[in-house]
Design a protein around this motif. Structure first.
Motif, PDB file in Angstrom:
ATOM      1  N   LYS A   1       0.834  -1.202   0.000  1.00 31.73           N
ATOM      2  CA  LYS A   1       0.000   0.000   0.000  1.00 31.73           C
ATOM      3  C   LYS A   1       0.872   1.257   0.000  1.00 31.73           C
ATOM      4  O   LYS A   1       0.558   2.232  -0.681  1.00 31.73           O
ATOM      5  N   GLN A   2       1.942   1.224   0.777  1.00 28.70           N
ATOM      6  CA  GLN A   2       2.858   2.367   0.835  1.00 28.70           C
ATOM      7  C   GLN A   2       3.519   2.588  -0.527  1.00 28.70           C
ATOM      8  O   GLN A   2       3.640   3.725  -0.986  1.00 28.70           O
ATOM      9  N   LEU A   3       3.940   1.505  -1.196  1.00 28.63           N
ATOM     10  CA  LEU A   3       4.535   1.600  -2.519  1.00 28.63           C
ATOM     11  C   LEU A   3       3.539   2.174  -3.521  1.00 28.63           C
ATOM     12  O   LEU A   3       3.869   3.052  -4.320  1.00 28.63           O
ATOM     13  N   GLN A   4       2.303   1.693  -3.446  1.00 26.45           N
ATOM     14  CA  GLN A   4       1.271   2.182  -4.346  1.00 26.45           C
ATOM     15  C   GLN A   4       1.033   3.679  -4.113  1.00 26.45           C
ATOM     16  O   GLN A   4       0.899   4.454  -5.067  1.00 26.45           O
ATOM     17  N   GLN A   5       0.982   4.104  -2.862  1.00 27.82           N
ATOM     18  CA  GLN A   5       0.775   5.512  -2.534  1.00 27.82           C
ATOM     19  C   GLN A   5       1.943   6.366  -3.048  1.00 27.82           C
ATOM     20  O   GLN A   5       1.730   7.447  -3.599  1.00 27.82           O
ATOM     21  N   ASN A   6       3.160   5.869  -2.885  1.00 27.06           N
ATOM     22  CA  ASN A   6       4.331   6.598  -3.378  1.00 27.06           C
ATOM     23  C   ASN A   6       4.310   6.732  -4.900  1.00 27.06           C
ATOM     24  O   ASN A   6       4.653   7.786  -5.443  1.00 27.06           O
TER      25      ASN A   6
END
Length: 126
Positions: free
Chosen positions: A6-11
């Protein structure tokens, strides 16, 4: 989805958004340059039509000195437009309003004054 994904997707979303903003800013710079060049070309066409250059029009000091030489009582300062020179500033010039494809005849002096201020992008027709 786990937390790192999720963090990668947000970044990635943030990076894509910033990249899009950068491309929009670059496009705006190109568009502003195109408008500026259009104004410069239109002013050059108007100066050719008036047969003047910025350096060919006498300075106010030169005009004052010529006025003082004569014994008649005339105003000491005679304003002369840097673009119009001795051209008839009331002569109408066709202009095209941007984005509207509307043509209008406005006085020569008003036409080049608008272009010199750079507030609007007009095309000039002879």
């Amino acid at each position: 989805m786990d937390e790192p994904m999720k963090q990668l997707q947000q970044n990635l979303i943030e990076i894509e958004t910033e990249a899009e903003n950068l491309l929009l800013a670059r496009h705006q710079l190109v568009e502003n340059d195109r408008v500026r060049n259009g104004n410069r070309e239109a002013l050059t066409a108007l100066r050719k039509r008036a047969r003047t250059t910025q350096t060919s029009v006498p300075t106010p000091f030169d005009i004052i000195m010529k006025e003082i030489e004569g014994p008649e009582s005339r105003p000491l300062v005679k304003e002369m437009c840097q673009t119009c020179g001795n051209h008839d500033s009331k002569e109408n010039t066709w202009m095209m309003f941007p984005g509207a494809d509307v043509f209008a005849r406005i006085p020569f002096h008003a036409c080049h004054t608008i272009l010199e201020k750079g507030t609007l992008n007009f095309g000039v027709l002879n």
